[in-house]
Design an enzyme around this catalytic site. Structure first.
Site, mmCIF file in Angstrom:
data_model
loop_
_atom_site.group_PDB
_atom_site.id
_atom_site.type_symbol
_atom_site.label_atom_id
_atom_site.label_comp_id
_atom_site.label_asym_id
_atom_site.label_seq_id
_atom_site.Cartn_x
_atom_site.Cartn_y
_atom_site.Cartn_z
ATOM 1 N N THR A 185 20.466 15.931 -51.565
ATOM 2 C CA THR A 185 20.424 14.528 -52.004
ATOM 3 C C THR A 185 21.622 14.240 -52.895
ATOM 4 O OG1 THR A 185 18.012 14.560 -52.001
ATOM 5 C CG2 THR A 185 19.040 12.757 -53.217
ATOM 6 N N ARG A 213 8.164 11.763 -42.858
ATOM 7 C CA ARG A 213 8.015 12.063 -44.287
ATOM 8 C C ARG A 213 9.044 11.254 -45.087
ATOM 9 N NH1 ARG A 213 11.695 14.155 -48.426
ATOM 10 N NH2 ARG A 213 10.448 15.239 -49.979
ATOM 11 N N VAL A 214 8.606 10.631 -46.153
ATOM 12 C CA VAL A 214 9.515 9.909 -47.045
ATOM 13 C C VAL A 214 9.435 10.573 -48.413
ATOM 14 C CG1 VAL A 214 10.020 7.701 -48.147
ATOM 15 C CG2 VAL A 214 9.281 7.762 -45.760
ATOM 16 N N GLY A 215 10.592 10.870 -48.991
ATOM 17 C CA GLY A 215 10.626 11.503 -50.309
ATOM 18 C C GLY A 215 10.747 10.484 -51.417
ATOM 19 N N ASP A 216 11.239 10.941 -52.554
ATOM 20 C CA ASP A 216 11.342 10.083 -53.746
ATOM 21 C C ASP A 216 12.573 9.164 -53.717
ATOM 22 O OD1 ASP A 216 12.972 12.407 -53.894
ATOM 23 O OD2 ASP A 216 13.238 12.092 -56.050
ATOM 24 N N GLY A 236 15.958 17.081 -55.575
ATOM 25 C CA GLY A 236 14.965 18.153 -55.583
ATOM 26 C C GLY A 236 13.771 17.802 -54.719
ATOM 27 N N GLY A 238 11.061 15.847 -53.687
ATOM 28 C CA GLY A 238 10.722 14.456 -53.949
ATOM 29 C C GLY A 238 9.262 14.216 -54.267
HETATM 30 N N1 GLY Z 1 14.691 14.380 -53.377
HETATM 31 C C1 GLY Z 1 14.873 14.154 -52.025
HETATM 32 C C2 GLY Z 1 13.677 14.318 -51.211
HETATM 33 O O1 GLY Z 1 12.738 14.980 -51.601
HETATM 34 O O2 GLY Z 1 13.632 13.770 -50.127
#
Ligand code: GLY
Length: 323
Positions: A185, A213-216, A236, A238
């Protein structure tokens, strides 16, 4: 010393920050500095965690997330699970500036991008495919051989094998290990000479993520947040930043007169509230151009430059061991 402008970013941002710094030096605004820096990082085929050649999902498809936020207005735009577009950061900015929404995902985001004239293209080449196979070959999977074989089957026949893998193996633990190793990221935070702050984030997410999947990174308050007083962003695992609302809390602490370094440090210390761990790296900047970066993984670093400097400099992020 009063700074006219400043810019900082995560360890892979050295490719983009000189351009962002030049934009700020020439009187450009923080949003342009953020977007143009991130576009260069998204273009880098050797960065396997962002944009072109980002980590593919379980099915070998690159799905990208990105977001951008302006502090003075708290205007925000994000896209998630976008395929076949090289610059999700630019699409996120358009979501912010011309759409009535804050976030578009998947097919809807792709239709939006296409309608605006962004070019659809293959965003993985031989190098990216090789990276995918390197993870699939099992060497980085600390699992019993039979489990590795099943997980490889899962990669290839997700719909058939998912239930069996999840019932028989600790897939959460495996993803925890994978995300400790295979994460990336990019975050860029800029302060311009009109005292505007902006933050941008772009990622391909955790390697081998489930499709969809969607992260932070595109979630405001989790992997990105910006006000007129401070901006903050994460890299990191997410899922951790989503569960802890990490960046909104960092910025909120600054509004309660906590210094940017303490506010950011507390974000990492909050990991103690979760039973499972992963990696978290938080980078923040306040409206005076002070930057703070803390992490629970040793050896991570970031880049920083301000109006008193010629070029961005590499700085060690503060490591906090979290048990
Ligand atoms: N920090 C990026 C993710 O987990 O997608």
């Amino acid at each position: 010393m009063t700074l006219d402008y400043a810019i900082c970013g995560t360890r892979n941002s050295n490719i983009g920050l000189p351009t962002g710094l030049k934009i700020l030096r020439e009187g450009g605004n923080a949003l342009d500095a953020v977007e143009e820096s991130i576009k260069l990082i998204e273009n880098n085929p050797y960065d396997i965690t962002v944009g072109f050649n980002g980590f593919p999902n379980l099915l070998g498809i690159v799905e990208l997330d990105a977001s951008i936020m302006e502090g003075s207005t708290r205007n925000a735009g994000a896209v998630a699970a976008v395929k076949n577009f090289r610059h999700p950061i630019s699409i996120a900015r358009k979501v912010m500036e011309i759409s009535p929404h804050v976030m578009l995902v998947g097919e809807g985001a792709e239709r939006f991008a296409k309608a605006l004239g962004y070019q659809e293209e293959d965003i993985i080449d031989e190098l990216g495919i090789q990276n995918y196979h390197n993870i699939m070959d099992g060497k980085s999977l600390e699992m019993p051989i039979e489990a590795q074989e099943l997980v490889r089957e899962l990669f290839m026949r997700f719909d058939v094998h998912l239930k069996e893998v999840m019932e028989n193996y600790s897939i959460k633990e495996w993803y925890r290990k994978l995300s400790f190793d295979k994460h990336g990221t990019t975050n860029v935070i800029a302060l311009d000479n009109e005292s505007n702050l902006a933050v941008g984030v772009s990622t391909s997410g955790i390697a081998m993520k489930f499709p969809g999947r969607v992260g932070d990174s595109p979630i405001f308050g989790a992997g990105i947040y910006c006000s007129d007083k401070a901006g903050s962003a994460c890299t990191g695992t997410g899922e951790l930043a989503i569960r802890l609302s990490t960046t909104r809390l960092v910025v909120d602490r600054v509004h309660r007169n906590i210094a940017i370094d303490k506010a950011t440090e507390m974000g990492i210390l909050e990991l103690k509230q979760l039973k499972e761990q992963g990696v978290l790296h938080i980078i923040s900047m306040d409206k005076s151009g002070q930057c703070a970066a803390f992490t629970n993984k040793d050896g991570l670093y970031h880049y920083y430059a301000d109006s008193s400097m010629e070029d961005p400099e590499k700085r060690q992020s503060v490591f906090l061991k979290i048990q």
